[in-house]
Write a protein that holds these residues in place. Structure first.
Motif, PDB file in Angstrom:
ATOM      1  N   GLU A 101      -9.900 -27.775  57.493  1.00  0.00           N
ATOM      2  CA  GLU A 101      -8.738 -26.881  57.415  1.00  0.00           C
ATOM      3  C   GLU A 101      -9.133 -25.452  57.811  1.00  0.00           C
ATOM      4  N   ASP A 102     -10.314 -24.984  57.370  1.00  0.00           N
ATOM      5  CA  ASP A 102     -10.814 -23.658  57.760  1.00  0.00           C
ATOM      6  C   ASP A 102     -10.983 -23.573  59.274  1.00  0.00           C
TER       7      ASP A 102
ATOM      8  N   TYR B 294     -10.821 -32.917  48.892  1.00  0.00           N
ATOM      9  CA  TYR B 294     -10.408 -31.669  49.542  1.00  0.00           C
ATOM     10  C   TYR B 294     -11.608 -30.725  49.584  1.00  0.00           C
ATOM     11  N   VAL B 295     -12.241 -30.502  48.443  1.00  0.00           N
ATOM     12  CA  VAL B 295     -13.511 -29.771  48.371  1.00  0.00           C
ATOM     13  C   VAL B 295     -14.497 -30.631  47.609  1.00  0.00           C
TER      14      VAL B 295
ATOM     15  N   ASN C  41      -7.913 -32.771  43.073  1.00  0.00           N
ATOM     16  CA  ASN C  41      -8.710 -32.572  44.276  1.00  0.00           C
ATOM     17  C   ASN C  41      -8.520 -33.763  45.218  1.00  0.00           C
TER      18      ASN C  41
ATOM     19  N   GLN D 199     -15.407 -33.878  52.574  1.00  0.00           N
ATOM     20  CA  GLN D 199     -14.363 -32.920  52.214  1.00  0.00           C
ATOM     21  C   GLN D 199     -13.516 -32.551  53.427  1.00  0.00           C
ATOM     22  N   THR D 200     -12.275 -32.145  53.167  1.00  0.00           N
ATOM     23  CA  THR D 200     -11.370 -31.764  54.244  1.00  0.00           C
ATOM     24  C   THR D 200     -11.113 -30.262  54.309  1.00  0.00           C
ATOM     25  N   ALA D 201     -11.533 -29.495  53.316  1.00  0.00           N
ATOM     26  CA  ALA D 201     -11.269 -28.051  53.296  1.00  0.00           C
ATOM     27  C   ALA D 201     -11.934 -27.337  54.466  1.00  0.00           C
TER      28      ALA D 201
ATOM     29  N   ARG E 127      -6.142 -33.937  48.849  1.00  0.00           N
ATOM     30  CA  ARG E 127      -6.694 -34.445  50.111  1.00  0.00           C
ATOM     31  C   ARG E 127      -5.748 -35.468  50.732  1.00  0.00           C
TER      32      ARG E 127
ATOM     33  N   ARG F 251     -19.271 -24.193  51.588  1.00  0.00           N
ATOM     34  CA  ARG F 251     -18.306 -23.238  52.122  1.00  0.00           C
ATOM     35  C   ARG F 251     -18.727 -21.782  51.908  1.00  0.00           C
TER      36      ARG F 251
END
Length: 133
Positions: A62-63, A90-91, A106, A57-59, A110, A19
């Motif tokens: 989301e971004d 999530y991350v 975390n 990861q899902t972050a 998620r 990220r």
């Protein structure tokens, strides 16, 4: 000496998304948008692109959706069709720094993202988040 030939070789297309590793948040998000736009197009239109694993990861998703919320339905269709695998985190966790509690939070965060954004219950297949009906 007997030589064993591989009869099945599996190529699993994926990306490792950092990220904010080498770029600023904004520069990373710009690159992420170009990447996801191309990925969606390939998964929908290229018959050779059967599936893709997005870095566990899902972050980042989301971004992307914070910039392009109109793409949510296309992504949801790909996830439901099991062409795009996301999660289980999530991350990406750093196994050296966080405590066990941080890893659990975390993972649990998620789960709430999966159910809130996608309104589908997540289930497990190996290390990937898949969806059950």
């Amino acid at each position: 000496m007997k030589v064993l030939f591989l009869s099945n070789i599996h190529f699993i297309p994926h990306v490792h998304w950092d990220r904010e590793w080498l770029r600023s948040t904004d520069a990373s998000r710009i690159k992420l948008c170009y990447f996801f736009d191309r990925l969606i197009d390939m998964l929908e239109n290229d018959p050779q692109m059967k599936y893709f694993t997005f870095d566990g990861q899902t972050a980042a998703l989301e971004d992307y959706l914070s910039i392009k919320p109109f793409q949510k339905e296309r992504i949801a269709r790909l996830v439901k069709a099991r062409k795009l695998f996301i999660g289980p985190w999530y991350v990406q966790p750093d196994m050296i720094i966080p405590s066990g509690e941080a890893l659990l939070r975390n993972f649990n965060y998620r789960i709430s993202i999966c159910t809130v954004i996608w309104t589908l219950p997540p289930s497990w297949m190996g290390s990937r988040c898949i969806w059950s009906k």
